[in-house]
Design a protein around this motif. Structure first.
Motif, PDB file in Angstrom:
ATOM      1  N   GLY A 148       2.704   1.990  -3.193  1.00 18.83           N
ATOM      2  CA  GLY A 148       1.738   2.638  -4.323  1.00 18.83           C
ATOM      3  C   GLY A 148       1.419   4.107  -3.970  1.00 18.83           C
ATOM      4  O   GLY A 148       1.305   4.422  -5.259  1.00 18.83           O
ATOM      5  N   LEU A 149       1.303   4.104  -2.634  1.00 21.77           N
ATOM      6  CA  LEU A 149       1.136   5.486  -2.504  1.00 21.77           C
ATOM      7  C   LEU A 149       2.365   6.679  -2.969  1.00 21.77           C
ATOM      8  O   LEU A 149       2.366   7.560  -3.439  1.00 21.77           O
ATOM      9  CB  LEU A 149       0.929   5.688  -0.862  1.00 21.77           C
ATOM     10  CG  LEU A 149      -0.399   5.611  -0.418  1.00 21.77           C
ATOM     11  CD1 LEU A 149      -0.090   5.735   1.165  1.00 21.77           C
ATOM     12  CD2 LEU A 149      -1.621   6.420  -1.154  1.00 21.77           C
ATOM     13  N   GLY A 150       3.288   5.548  -2.620  1.00 27.20           N
ATOM     14  CA  GLY A 150       4.780   6.647  -2.931  1.00 27.20           C
ATOM     15  C   GLY A 150       4.720   6.573  -4.899  1.00 27.20           C
ATOM     16  O   GLY A 150       4.887   8.193  -5.169  1.00 27.20           O
ATOM     17  N   VAL A 190       0.369  -1.013  -0.273  1.00 29.90           N
ATOM     18  CA  VAL A 190       0.595   0.043   0.481  1.00 29.90           C
ATOM     19  C   VAL A 190       1.023   0.841  -0.352  1.00 29.90           C
ATOM     20  O   VAL A 190       0.510   2.634  -1.033  1.00 29.90           O
ATOM     21  CB  VAL A 190      -1.077  -0.066   0.982  1.00 29.90           C
ATOM     22  CG1 VAL A 190      -1.526   1.352   1.267  1.00 29.90           C
ATOM     23  CG2 VAL A 190      -1.581  -1.005   1.253  1.00 29.90           C
ATOM     24  N   MET A 191       1.757   1.395   0.813  1.00 29.81           N
ATOM     25  CA  MET A 191       2.519   2.505   1.325  1.00 29.81           C
ATOM     26  C   MET A 191       3.854   2.440  -0.318  1.00 29.81           C
ATOM     27  O   MET A 191       4.300   3.807  -1.156  1.00 29.81           O
ATOM     28  CB  MET A 191       3.968   2.456   1.905  1.00 29.81           C
ATOM     29  CG  MET A 191       3.569   2.139   3.526  1.00 29.81           C
ATOM     30  SD  MET A 191       4.531   2.073   4.522  1.00 29.81           S
ATOM     31  CE  MET A 191       3.325   1.998   6.292  1.00 29.81           C
ATOM     32  N   TRP A 217       7.054   7.810   1.579  1.00 32.97           N
ATOM     33  CA  TRP A 217       6.029   7.388   1.606  1.00 32.97           C
ATOM     34  C   TRP A 217       7.063   5.584   1.628  1.00 32.97           C
ATOM     35  O   TRP A 217       6.482   3.885   2.430  1.00 32.97           O
ATOM     36  CB  TRP A 217       5.566   6.320   0.649  1.00 32.97           C
ATOM     37  CG  TRP A 217       3.734   7.395   0.532  1.00 32.97           C
ATOM     38  CD1 TRP A 217       3.391   8.428   0.871  1.00 32.97           C
ATOM     39  CD2 TRP A 217       2.800   7.919   2.024  1.00 32.97           C
ATOM     40  NE1 TRP A 217       2.265   8.588   1.182  1.00 32.97           N
ATOM     41  CE2 TRP A 217       2.089   8.253   1.570  1.00 32.97           C
ATOM     42  CE3 TRP A 217       2.988   5.990   2.884  1.00 32.97           C
ATOM     43  CZ2 TRP A 217       0.873   8.237   3.604  1.00 32.97           C
ATOM     44  CZ3 TRP A 217       2.031   6.252   3.805  1.00 32.97           C
ATOM     45  CH2 TRP A 217       1.410   7.197   4.334  1.00 32.97           C
ATOM     46  N   ASN A 249       5.724  17.037  -3.016  1.00 33.32           N
ATOM     47  CA  ASN A 249       5.024  15.444  -3.652  1.00 33.32           C
ATOM     48  C   ASN A 249       6.410  14.808  -3.691  1.00 33.32           C
ATOM     49  O   ASN A 249       6.060  13.651  -3.383  1.00 33.32           O
ATOM     50  CB  ASN A 249       4.314  15.805  -5.051  1.00 33.32           C
ATOM     51  CG  ASN A 249       3.614  16.725  -4.868  1.00 33.32           C
ATOM     52  OD1 ASN A 249       3.172  17.738  -4.804  1.00 33.32           O
ATOM     53  ND2 ASN A 249       2.068  16.341  -3.951  1.00 33.32           N
ATOM     54  N   TYR A 263       7.377  13.163  -0.207  1.00 33.46           N
ATOM     55  CA  TYR A 263       5.660  12.899  -0.124  1.00 33.46           C
ATOM     56  C   TYR A 263       6.094  11.447  -0.876  1.00 33.46           C
ATOM     57  O   TYR A 263       5.736  10.363   0.079  1.00 33.46           O
ATOM     58  CB  TYR A 263       4.770  12.691  -0.358  1.00 33.46           C
ATOM     59  CG  TYR A 263       4.268  13.847   0.709  1.00 33.46           C
ATOM     60  CD1 TYR A 263       4.978  14.135   1.812  1.00 33.46           C
ATOM     61  CD2 TYR A 263       3.218  14.798   0.109  1.00 33.46           C
ATOM     62  CE1 TYR A 263       4.204  15.799   2.469  1.00 33.46           C
ATOM     63  CE2 TYR A 263       3.159  15.892   1.003  1.00 33.46           C
ATOM     64  CZ  TYR A 263       3.244  15.867   1.867  1.00 33.46           C
ATOM     65  OH  TYR A 263       2.686  17.074   2.604  1.00 33.46           O
ATOM     66  N   ALA A 264       6.711  11.026  -1.806  1.00 33.72           N
ATOM     67  CA  ALA A 264       7.230   9.595  -2.452  1.00 33.72           C
ATOM     68  C   ALA A 264       8.115   9.007  -1.226  1.00 33.72           C
ATOM     69  O   ALA A 264       7.608   8.297  -1.238  1.00 33.72           O
ATOM     70  CB  ALA A 264       7.475   9.767  -3.938  1.00 33.72           C
ATOM     71  N   TRP A 268       1.749   7.241  -6.651  1.00 32.10           N
ATOM     72  CA  TRP A 268       1.105   7.731  -7.221  1.00 32.10           C
ATOM     73  C   TRP A 268       2.219   9.601  -6.515  1.00 32.10           C
ATOM     74  O   TRP A 268       2.122  10.536  -7.539  1.00 32.10           O
ATOM     75  CB  TRP A 268      -0.044   8.204  -5.671  1.00 32.10           C
ATOM     76  CG  TRP A 268      -0.929   8.867  -5.499  1.00 32.10           C
ATOM     77  CD1 TRP A 268      -1.805   9.247  -7.280  1.00 32.10           C
ATOM     78  CD2 TRP A 268      -1.535  10.154  -5.557  1.00 32.10           C
ATOM     79  NE1 TRP A 268      -2.609  10.096  -7.427  1.00 32.10           N
ATOM     80  CE2 TRP A 268      -2.293  10.617  -5.862  1.00 32.10           C
ATOM     81  CE3 TRP A 268      -0.859  10.104  -3.568  1.00 32.10           C
ATOM     82  CZ2 TRP A 268      -2.913  11.843  -4.521  1.00 32.10           C
ATOM     83  CZ3 TRP A 268      -1.287  11.411  -3.141  1.00 32.10           C
ATOM     84  CH2 TRP A 268      -2.140  11.912  -3.755  1.00 32.10           C
ATOM     85  N   GLN A 269       2.606   9.567  -5.436  1.00 34.34           N
ATOM     86  CA  GLN A 269       3.340  11.449  -5.652  1.00 34.34           C
ATOM     87  C   GLN A 269       3.911  11.202  -6.551  1.00 34.34           C
ATOM     88  O   GLN A 269       4.091  12.499  -6.672  1.00 34.34           O
ATOM     89  CB  GLN A 269       3.442  10.813  -3.973  1.00 34.34           C
ATOM     90  CG  GLN A 269       2.637  10.927  -2.760  1.00 34.34           C
ATOM     91  CD  GLN A 269       1.570  11.894  -2.990  1.00 34.34           C
ATOM     92  OE1 GLN A 269       1.729  13.168  -3.604  1.00 34.34           O
ATOM     93  NE2 GLN A 269       1.068  12.045  -2.059  1.00 34.34           N
TER      94      GLN A 269
END
Length: 251
Positions: free
Chosen positions: A24-26, A21-22, A205, A198, A201-202, A28-29
């Motif tokens: 994937g969030l990275g 999940v993390m 994550w 951003n 953030y990537a 996305w960022q």
């Protein structure tokens, strides 16, 4: 023993899910970061045109001009025209024609795209032009027929065209290309920069993902070691004080 193994597998699975999940969030960022950079490059190209001489002169390095729309005037030199094959589109070429300005400087201009090796001629006389200023393409690979060049590679153009030349080339916009009987050429805009926030953030994550998976593996190993010590204590090989945490209480 079986219960301990179930606990270990469950912990690792939870760690893998959280890490996935993390990650994937990275991603996305990072996509947001890249999208912002591309949007910034397009916005820069769409800013009002500036005089070419304000950002690029012959023999000088361009420091703040790539990706901007520039305006200039001069006379095309059709006898020096070259065709640049478009990757993945056999028989299609970018039409590269130098334009000589009033001071004798050559400006390599991609006027548009032509199907076939006989593109429409360049306009005659002095013309006013504008387009996006780009840096050199990458070095071409392999030989090409006479009258062609593998890419708009400036070091090769400098050897072919003896007049002073700017350290870049210009791709005309769609309306000017169409006016010359050509299809528009898509400019390869320089990569813009997205929000540093951003990007941060990537990375954050991805660090969290590594920590989550690493902690899950560590905890699973810790439970296994505690279970082994408990069995050794039951066999009288170690004392009760050496057992450590009860793995059953960690579920």
């Amino acid at each position: 023993m079986v219960k301990t193994r179930i606990q270990q597998v469950a912990l690792v699975l939870v760690g893998l899910v959280l890490a996935g999940v993390m990650i994937g969030l990275g991603l996305w960022q990072m996509q947001v970061f890249q999208s912002q950079g591309q949007s910034g490059a397009v916005a820069r190209m769409n800013e009002p045109a500036v005089p070419l001489t304000s950002v690029a002169t012959a023999g000088q390095q361009i420091t703040d001009g790539y990706g901007r729309t520039v305006s200039f005037s001069g006379t095309y030199v059709p006898q020096e025209q070259l065709l640049v094959p478009v990757d993945g589109e056999p028989g299609t070429f970018r039409v590269l024609t130098p334009l000589r300005t009033a001071d004798g400087t050559l400006v390599p201009v991609v006027r548009g795209v032509s199907v076939g090796t006989t593109p429409p001629p360049a306009p005659l006389g002095t013309v006013e032009q504008h387009g996006v200023l780009l840096s050199s393409d990458t070095q071409p690979e392999g030989p090409v027929p006479a009258g062609q060049i593998g890419s708009v590679y400036l070091p090769v153009l400098v050897q072919r065209w003896t007049d002073p030349m700017i350290a870049g080339y210009v791709t005309l916009p769609g309306d000017l290309a169409t006016a010359q009987g050509l299809s528009p050429a898509v400019p390869a805009l320089p990569s813009g920069r997205g929000s540093v926030q951003n990007f941060g953030y990537a990375l954050q994550w991805w660090v969290f993902a590594a920590c989550a998976l690493g902690f899950a593996i560590y905890l699973a190993g810790h439970i296994g070691r505690a279970s082994d010590r408990r069995r050794l204590a039951d066999l009288g090989l170690i004392t009760q004080d050496e057992i450590g945490p009860d793995p059953d209480r960690m579920s």
